[in-house]
Design a protein around this motif. Structure first.
Motif, short mmCIF file in Angstrom:
data_model
loop_
_atom_site.label_atom_id
_atom_site.label_comp_id
_atom_site.label_asym_id
_atom_site.label_seq_id
_atom_site.Cartn_x
_atom_site.Cartn_y
_atom_site.Cartn_z
N ALA A 1 0.84 -1.21 0.00
CA ALA A 1 0.00 0.00 0.00
C ALA A 1 0.87 1.25 0.00
N GLY A 2 1.93 1.27 0.79
CA GLY A 2 2.82 2.41 0.84
C GLY A 2 3.54 2.62 -0.48
N PHE A 3 4.01 1.53 -1.07
CA PHE A 3 4.70 1.62 -2.36
C PHE A 3 3.78 2.15 -3.44
N VAL A 4 2.57 1.60 -3.52
CA VAL A 4 1.61 2.02 -4.54
C VAL A 4 1.24 3.50 -4.34
N ALA A 5 1.01 3.91 -3.12
CA ALA A 5 0.66 5.31 -2.85
C ALA A 5 1.81 6.24 -3.26
N ASP A 6 3.04 5.87 -2.93
CA ASP A 6 4.19 6.69 -3.29
C ASP A 6 4.36 6.79 -4.80
N GLU A 7 4.24 5.67 -5.49
CA GLU A 7 4.40 5.66 -6.94
C GLU A 7 3.30 6.46 -7.63
N LEU A 8 2.06 6.31 -7.16
CA LEU A 8 0.97 7.08 -7.75
C LEU A 8 1.16 8.57 -7.52
N GLU A 9 1.62 8.95 -6.33
CA GLU A 9 1.88 10.36 -6.04
C GLU A 9 2.95 10.90 -6.99
#
Length: 78
Positions: free
Chosen positions: A33-41
Motif C-alpha cells: 500500500a505504501g509503495f503504490v501510494a508513493d508511486e501514484l503520487e
C-alpha cells in the motif's frame, strides 16, 4: 495473489512480524500500500508538472538565476 521473495527477505519479514506482533500478510499489505501510494503520487505530480509546462507555468534558468541574484544569493548548479 502470490509473490516470490528471496530467503533473506522472508526471514527479515518473519523477524519484523514477530517484533511488531503482526502477521506477515499485514506487513506485506502495508508495504505494498505504501509503495503504490508513493508511486501514484510521483506519477500524478509528474503529470501535473507536465501540464504546468504545457500551460507555460514555469521559469527559465535565467529567470531563476535573476530571482536568486535579487535576493543576494547564488543559484547552485544541480
Amino acid at each position: 495473489m502470490t509473490a516470490r521473495i528471496d530467503e533473506q527477505l522472508s526471514a527479515d519479514l518473519d523477524e519484523l512480524a514477530g517484533r511488531r506482533e503482526r502477521s506477515r500478510a499485514w506487513l506485506i499489505e502495508r508495504a505494498i500500500a505504501g509503495f503504490v501510494a508513493d508511486e501514484l503520487e510521483l506519477y500524478r505530480s509528474l503529470e501535473e508538472a507536465e501540464a504546468q509546462i504545457d500551460r507555460g507555468e514555469y521559469s527559465t534558468q535565467e529567470q531563476v538565476e535573476a530571482m536568486f541574484a535579487v535576493r543576494g544569493m547564488q543559484a547552485q548548479p544541480g
